[in-house]
Design a protein around this motif. Structure first.
Motif, mmCIF file in Angstrom:
data_model
loop_
_atom_site.group_PDB
_atom_site.id
_atom_site.type_symbol
_atom_site.label_atom_id
_atom_site.label_comp_id
_atom_site.label_asym_id
_atom_site.label_seq_id
_atom_site.Cartn_x
_atom_site.Cartn_y
_atom_site.Cartn_z
ATOM 1 N N PHE A 90 0.866 -1.180 0.000
ATOM 2 C CA PHE A 90 0.000 0.000 0.000
ATOM 3 C C PHE A 90 0.901 1.227 0.000
ATOM 4 O O PHE A 90 1.609 1.484 0.988
ATOM 5 C CB PHE A 90 -0.938 -0.010 1.204
ATOM 6 C CG PHE A 90 -1.892 -1.163 1.185
ATOM 7 C CD1 PHE A 90 -2.930 -1.200 0.264
ATOM 8 C CD2 PHE A 90 -1.747 -2.232 2.048
ATOM 9 C CE1 PHE A 90 -3.803 -2.277 0.216
ATOM 10 C CE2 PHE A 90 -2.624 -3.310 2.010
ATOM 11 C CZ PHE A 90 -3.652 -3.331 1.088
ATOM 12 N N ARG A 92 0.625 4.487 0.195
ATOM 13 C CA ARG A 92 0.474 5.626 1.101
ATOM 14 C C ARG A 92 0.141 5.183 2.519
ATOM 15 O O ARG A 92 -0.548 5.867 3.252
ATOM 16 C CB ARG A 92 -0.561 6.598 0.548
ATOM 17 C CG ARG A 92 -0.029 7.373 -0.664
ATOM 18 C CD ARG A 92 -1.064 8.285 -1.266
ATOM 19 N NE ARG A 92 -2.241 7.564 -1.704
ATOM 20 C CZ ARG A 92 -2.296 6.874 -2.842
ATOM 21 N NH1 ARG A 92 -1.286 6.847 -3.648
ATOM 22 N NH2 ARG A 92 -3.397 6.229 -3.163
ATOM 23 N N MET A 93 0.625 3.993 2.868
ATOM 24 C CA MET A 93 0.567 3.574 4.270
ATOM 25 C C MET A 93 2.006 3.359 4.715
ATOM 26 O O MET A 93 2.863 2.977 3.917
ATOM 27 C CB MET A 93 -0.185 2.253 4.399
ATOM 28 C CG MET A 93 -1.687 2.403 4.377
ATOM 29 S SD MET A 93 -2.432 0.847 4.856
ATOM 30 C CE MET A 93 -4.105 1.152 4.320
ATOM 31 N N MET A 101 -1.912 -4.369 8.149
ATOM 32 C CA MET A 101 -2.920 -4.832 7.180
ATOM 33 C C MET A 101 -2.842 -6.347 7.007
ATOM 34 O O MET A 101 -3.850 -7.018 6.839
ATOM 35 C CB MET A 101 -2.721 -4.165 5.815
ATOM 36 C CG MET A 101 -3.272 -2.762 5.681
ATOM 37 S SD MET A 101 -4.952 -2.551 6.266
ATOM 38 C CE MET A 101 -5.837 -3.696 5.187
ATOM 39 N N ARG B 186 -8.943 2.746 3.818
ATOM 40 C CA ARG B 186 -7.785 3.281 3.085
ATOM 41 C C ARG B 186 -7.144 2.204 2.214
ATOM 42 O O ARG B 186 -6.722 2.471 1.086
ATOM 43 C CB ARG B 186 -6.759 3.862 4.067
ATOM 44 C CG ARG B 186 -7.182 5.229 4.587
ATOM 45 C CD ARG B 186 -6.118 5.836 5.470
ATOM 46 N NE ARG B 186 -6.044 5.200 6.774
ATOM 47 C CZ ARG B 186 -4.922 4.797 7.351
ATOM 48 N NH1 ARG B 186 -3.765 4.958 6.749
ATOM 49 N NH2 ARG B 186 -4.958 4.236 8.536
ATOM 50 N N ALA B 187 -7.105 0.988 2.740
ATOM 51 C CA ALA B 187 -6.507 -0.099 1.956
ATOM 52 C C ALA B 187 -7.329 -0.361 0.697
ATOM 53 O O ALA B 187 -6.769 -0.508 -0.396
ATOM 54 C CB ALA B 187 -6.411 -1.363 2.806
ATOM 55 N N GLN B 190 -6.649 2.313 -1.815
ATOM 56 C CA GLN B 190 -5.336 2.281 -2.473
ATOM 57 C C GLN B 190 -5.200 1.098 -3.418
ATOM 58 O O GLN B 190 -4.546 1.201 -4.461
ATOM 59 C CB GLN B 190 -4.222 2.247 -1.430
ATOM 60 C CG GLN B 190 -4.105 3.567 -0.681
ATOM 61 C CD GLN B 190 -2.995 3.552 0.355
ATOM 62 O OE1 GLN B 190 -2.017 2.847 0.235
ATOM 63 N NE2 GLN B 190 -3.160 4.355 1.388
ATOM 64 N N ASP B 191 -5.762 -0.052 -3.045
ATOM 65 C CA ASP B 191 -5.597 -1.251 -3.862
ATOM 66 C C ASP B 191 -6.585 -2.307 -3.353
ATOM 67 O O ASP B 191 -6.262 -3.092 -2.452
ATOM 68 C CB ASP B 191 -4.148 -1.755 -3.735
ATOM 69 C CG ASP B 191 -3.860 -2.936 -4.664
ATOM 70 O OD1 ASP B 191 -4.816 -3.588 -5.117
ATOM 71 O OD2 ASP B 191 -2.676 -3.204 -4.913
ATOM 72 N N THR B 194 -5.566 -6.161 -3.449
ATOM 73 C CA THR B 194 -4.593 -6.538 -2.431
ATOM 74 C C THR B 194 -5.223 -6.491 -1.046
ATOM 75 O O THR B 194 -4.924 -7.333 -0.193
ATOM 76 C CB THR B 194 -3.358 -5.626 -2.512
ATOM 77 O OG1 THR B 194 -2.842 -5.718 -3.840
ATOM 78 C CG2 THR B 194 -2.287 -6.045 -1.542
ATOM 79 N N ALA B 195 -6.118 -5.532 -0.824
ATOM 80 C CA ALA B 195 -6.814 -5.486 0.460
ATOM 81 C C ALA B 195 -7.550 -6.803 0.707
ATOM 82 O O ALA B 195 -7.512 -7.351 1.807
ATOM 83 C CB ALA B 195 -7.781 -4.306 0.495
ATOM 84 N N LEU B 304 -5.727 9.319 -2.815
ATOM 85 C CA LEU B 304 -6.685 8.353 -2.302
ATOM 86 C C LEU B 304 -6.131 7.615 -1.095
ATOM 87 O O LEU B 304 -4.991 7.210 -1.074
ATOM 88 C CB LEU B 304 -7.001 7.320 -3.386
ATOM 89 C CG LEU B 304 -7.572 7.883 -4.665
ATOM 90 C CD1 LEU B 304 -7.820 6.776 -5.647
ATOM 91 C CD2 LEU B 304 -8.846 8.620 -4.361
ATOM 92 N N GLY B 305 -7.007 7.460 -0.136
ATOM 93 C CA GLY B 305 -6.654 6.615 0.984
ATOM 94 C C GLY B 305 -5.575 7.172 1.875
ATOM 95 O O GLY B 305 -5.009 6.479 2.693
ATOM 96 N N ARG B 306 -5.313 8.427 1.714
ATOM 97 C CA ARG B 306 -4.293 9.091 2.508
ATOM 98 C C ARG B 306 -4.775 9.170 3.948
ATOM 99 O O ARG B 306 -5.918 9.501 4.208
ATOM 100 C CB ARG B 306 -4.108 10.485 1.907
ATOM 101 C CG ARG B 306 -3.310 11.430 2.705
ATOM 102 C CD ARG B 306 -1.897 11.418 2.260
ATOM 103 N NE ARG B 306 -1.084 11.995 3.312
ATOM 104 C CZ ARG B 306 0.229 11.946 3.285
ATOM 105 N NH1 ARG B 306 0.833 11.371 2.298
ATOM 106 N NH2 ARG B 306 0.923 12.475 4.256
#
Lengths: 239, 308
Positions: A90, A92-93, A101, B186-187, B190-191, B194-195, B304-306
């Motif tokens: 991710f 921006r994490m 996660m 947020r995950a 972002q994607d 994958t989340a 996004l997801g910031r």
């Protein structure tokens, strides 16, 4: 009973059949590698196992349980971790949040697992608060593997962990895969880097345009002329 | 400058209406974050909140304005009533207008058409069921003015709106940044794929995102109704303005939506002082066009997801 069994699995993208009856098995404690050229269906195989794709025919069993109709988050829940192609951290994490996660479904206590991940990848501990997108390729790969370990999977699917990385980093990653396996995690490894994968794995399968064309002990595959010619880039005639 | 003489008065008014735009804009931006979809029926979520709050408050308020502690309780009840009505509407919207399309992998345009259809259906339904005339909110407060700041009058309504909005905006910001659900949102932003590999149930996150957006939008509907009455068409203009605010701040960006809302509220009020109040809505849409032309990613960018 094998830990993971694929029985005659077919997968279609629209009218195109990407997998044409793949049968393979992975036993508990093994490292098995799946080799093949670009477009052979290696990534498709892993994506189907972890529930991102639905097979049009065939069955997938994990520890005897059919998982081919399960959504991805449930497949993870029963113990299958997936390190996707291209790492997909991710961006921006923070590193820490990326790791959290990985443990999304675990209630409470991730400290111990995270400690183990930091032991395997000390660089992640140094970069805990850095954003995932700012890491180097090798660090992102380490983060992607560490993140998958956070769910304490019994089987981990690795999709081309060496892609785009310098040889030194690749060696390091392969060492760590061996260590993860020693910790008791079964590994199914997809690789283009056949030589290195076969040195690490116990057994291997060769996939060609959606079908398994060879399967054997890694050592046997490593000395097989066809494998050497097709995947190790060796010129047999000159040898 | 044309607005300097009434500067503080205009600022107070701008911040009050701007904080409402911010609350509504968050609904657009959150849903955009997880689905890359503009929920154009969000204006009806806001309208449902207006009616939800109105009906509840009508039950609670007698013939005279209660004032005092009772007023505080009734205001809170109205906000909650509006929030729940908004959340319920948003939940049903997601299930009926969007999820069936998602399951079929429909093209983007289908979502837009579905959103407009749902919006027309909902506000016409409200018009038929609740009447087509504007309905005033019963008087809750005994005093119209609370205090003065730099010579500007701050009305009770303005204070209630800004105060309630501030609490909700902070709560939402903390939720997105600090909680497990926020991290899941947020995950997915972002994607999403994958989340799901990390064990996130995407459908659940999407449902909860609609509900959170609905809570904020519905509460805003009630607060708006305190000043501007409640009517079946009330969602349209604030809805488009909040969308403008979300684009202005950077769609998908939570703090951008708040910033965009406040900026829009202020500019609109300063602009009215310079031109005339007839230009109020024109100013907002001029800003939308300008942002799209000059900086389509908005002030804070499309991050996004910031988290922060």
């Amino acid at each position: 009973m094998a830990m993971l069994e694929l029985q005659d699995v077919h997968v279609k993208y629209g009218a195109v059949e990407a997998l044409k009856g793949v049968t393979l098995e992975v036993n508990e404690g093994e490292i098995v590698t799946l080799l093949g050229a670009n477009g052979a269906g290696k990534t498709t195989t892993l994506r189907t196992i972890s529930g991102l794709l639905r097979p049009s025919a065939g069955r997938i069993l994990f520890e005897g349980r059919p998982i081919d109709q399960m959504p991805a988050h449930e497949v993870l829940g029963i113990g299958v971790g997936h390190v996707p192609e291209g790492r997909r951290v991710f961006p921006r994490m923070s590193v820490q949040e990326n790791l959290e996660m990985g443990a999304y479904q675990r209630k409470g206590g991730n400290k111990e697992v995270m400690q183990r991940v930091f032991e395997l990848f000390p660089v992640l501990s140094e970069r805990k608060s850095q954003e995932g997108g700012t890491l180097s390729g090798g660090e992102q790969q380490m983060l992607a593997i560490g993140r998958a370990l956070m769910s304490r999977p019994r089987l981990i699917l690795l999709d081309e962990p060496s892609m785009g990385l310098a040889p030194l980093i690749v060696a390091k990653i392969f060492e760590i895969i061996a260590e993860i396996n020693d910790d008791g995690t079964t590994v199914l490894l997809v690789e283009q880097n056949a030589a290195q994968a076969l040195k690490l794995a116990g057994r291997g399968y060769v996939l060609e345009t959606g079908s398994i064309v060879m399967s054997d002990d890694a050592a046997t595959l490593l000395s097989d002329d066809r494998v050497r010619a097709a995947y190790l880039g060796e010129d047999i005639g000159a040898a | 400058m044309c607005f300097t003489s009434q500067f503080w008065q205009l600022t107070v008014a701008g911040l009050a209406i701007g904080s409402l735009y911010a609350l509504i804009a968050l609904g657009y931006t959150l849903v955009y974050g997880v689905l890359q979809l503009i929920n154009f029926a969000h204006s009806e979520v806001f309208m449902a909140g207006g009616f939800g709050g109105l009906f509840l408050v009508r039950e609670l308020v007698g013939d005279t304005a209660p004032g005092g502690a009772a007023a505080v309780l009734i205001t809170t009840a109205g906000i909650l009533g509006g929030a729940l009505a908004g959340a319920g509407t948003a939940f049903v919207l997601e299930r009926t207008a969007y999820r069936p399309l998602r399951r079929r992998g429909a093209p983007r345009l289908a979502y837009l058409i579905s959103a407009i259809g749902a919006s027309l259906f909902l506000y016409n339904l409200a018009g038929k069921e609740f009447g087509r005339l504007a309905i005033p909110m019963p008087d809750i407060y005994t005093s119209g003015t609370v205090f003065h700041i730099f010579g500007a009058r701050v009305t009770t309504n303005q204070l209630v709106i800004a105060g309630a909005a501030l609490v909700m905006l902070i709560a939402l910001d903390r939720l997105v940044a600090k909680t497990r659900l926020g991290q899941g949102i947020r995950a997915v932003a972002q994607d999403a794929e994958t989340a799901s590999l990390m064990g996130v149930d995407i459908n659940k996150v999407i449902t909860l995102t609609f509900i959170i957006g609905g809570l904020l939008g519905g509460a805003a509907g009630f607060l708006y109704g305190l000043v501007f009455n409640v009517q079946y068409t009330m969602g349209f203009i604030p809805g488009v303005k909040a969308f403008t605010a979300a684009v202005l701040g950077g769609i998908g960006n939570v703090r951008g939506a708040v910033l965009g809302g406040l900026v829009l509220g202020l500019v609109e009020n300063y602009g009215v002082a310079c031109a005339s109040s007839a230009y109020r809505d024109i100013i907002a849409f001029m800003i939308l066009v300008l942002v799209l032309l000059v900086r389509p990613s908005g002030i804070l960018g499309e991050r996004l997801g910031r988290s922060a």
